[in-house]
Design an enzyme around this catalytic site. Sequence first.
Site, short mmCIF file in Angstrom:
data_model
loop_
_atom_site.label_atom_id
_atom_site.label_comp_id
_atom_site.label_asym_id
_atom_site.label_seq_id
_atom_site.Cartn_x
_atom_site.Cartn_y
_atom_site.Cartn_z
N HIS A 10 0.80 -1.22 0.00
CA HIS A 10 0.00 0.00 0.00
C HIS A 10 0.83 1.27 0.00
CE1 HIS A 10 -3.59 -2.27 -0.22
NE2 HIS A 10 -3.23 -2.99 0.81
N ARG A 45 -0.33 -8.36 -8.13
CA ARG A 45 -1.65 -8.73 -8.63
C ARG A 45 -1.68 -8.73 -10.16
NH1 ARG A 45 -6.43 -8.69 -5.70
NH2 ARG A 45 -6.17 -8.48 -3.44
N ARG A 49 -2.53 -3.37 -9.48
CA ARG A 49 -3.15 -2.21 -8.85
C ARG A 49 -2.24 -1.51 -7.85
NH1 ARG A 49 -7.98 -5.01 -5.44
NH2 ARG A 49 -8.27 -5.97 -7.50
N GLU A 70 3.75 -12.66 -3.05
CA GLU A 70 2.38 -13.15 -3.08
C GLU A 70 1.87 -13.05 -4.51
OE1 GLU A 70 -0.07 -11.03 -0.32
OE2 GLU A 70 0.69 -12.15 1.39
N GLU A 151 -0.08 -20.18 5.34
CA GLU A 151 -0.36 -18.92 6.03
C GLU A 151 -1.85 -18.89 6.32
OE1 GLU A 151 -0.04 -14.06 5.57
OE2 GLU A 151 1.31 -15.35 4.42
N HIS A 194 -3.43 -11.08 7.89
CA HIS A 194 -4.57 -10.39 7.29
C HIS A 194 -5.38 -9.68 8.38
CE1 HIS A 194 -6.73 -9.55 3.54
NE2 HIS A 194 -7.80 -9.43 4.30
#
Length: 245
Positions: A10, A45, A49, A70, A151, A194
Site C-alpha cells: 500500500h 496482482r 493495482r 504473493e 499462512e 490479514h
Amino acid sequence: MLRLGVNIDHVATVRNARGSPWPDPMRAALLAEEAGADGITAHLREDRRHIGDADIERLMAGLRLPLNLEMAATAEMQAIALRHRPHAVCIVPEKREERTTEGGLDVAGDRARLADFIAPLRQAGCRVSLFIGHDPRQIEAAAAIGAAVVELHTGAFCDLDTEGRTADRDAELAGLAQGARMAAELGLEVHAGHGLTYDNVAPIAALPQVVELNIGHFLIGEAIFTGLGPAIARMRACMDAARQT
C-alpha cells in the site's frame, strides 16, 4: 522469535494514485529492514493495482531480507516467480473485483492443478506457501501437495473482533489454534496474517505453532502518523509481549 514480515503493497497504492515515483516501495522496504522486519512481502496482482513488475525487479536486486512474493496461481505469475526466484512464493486466491484478499485458497478442491503449479517453484528453490483458512481439509491438502508453509487467514478473526462479536471471535480463534496445531503436526511451517493491528495481534502472536506474521495495510496506515520505523517497532513489541505471556 516470532518473525514479522512487512507487506509494502500500500505504499505502492499511494504512489499509483498520482502516477508518480513517490512514495517509493523500495525505500519503505529498506526502512522496514532498518526497523527490524524479518522479511518483506509484496503482492503482484494480475491487474497491477499496487506493486508492479519494476518493483519486484528492484526488490530482488536491492533487498538483504527475504522477499515473500504473493501471487495468484496463473501461468503469468508462475513465469515471473521462476524468473526472479524469490525466497518464498505465497499463493493466494485473487479476484479482480475484490478490494483485498477475501478468503483462503480452496486447495482441497483444486489439488491436482495446484500440485502441478507449485512443483516447478519448489524445484527452483522457492519456499511455497499457501494462504488458506483453518479448515482441516485445506490443511491436509496443502501438506499432501508438497507446500512448505501455510499462512492462516486471520481476516475473519480480526473482523469479528472489530465488530465486538466476542463469542464468534473466540470460536474463530479456537479454529485458528486447532489449524495451527494440525499444520505443525503435518510438518508444515505456520504463518498467519490479514487484518492484524496493535489491538488484535496478541492472540494470534501467542499461538505457539505460528512462526511468522505478515502485516501490511495497518502498518502503512500507522506510518502516516508515526513513521514506518516506530510503527514496526510497536508491532514487534506487541508480538513479543504476547509470546512471553
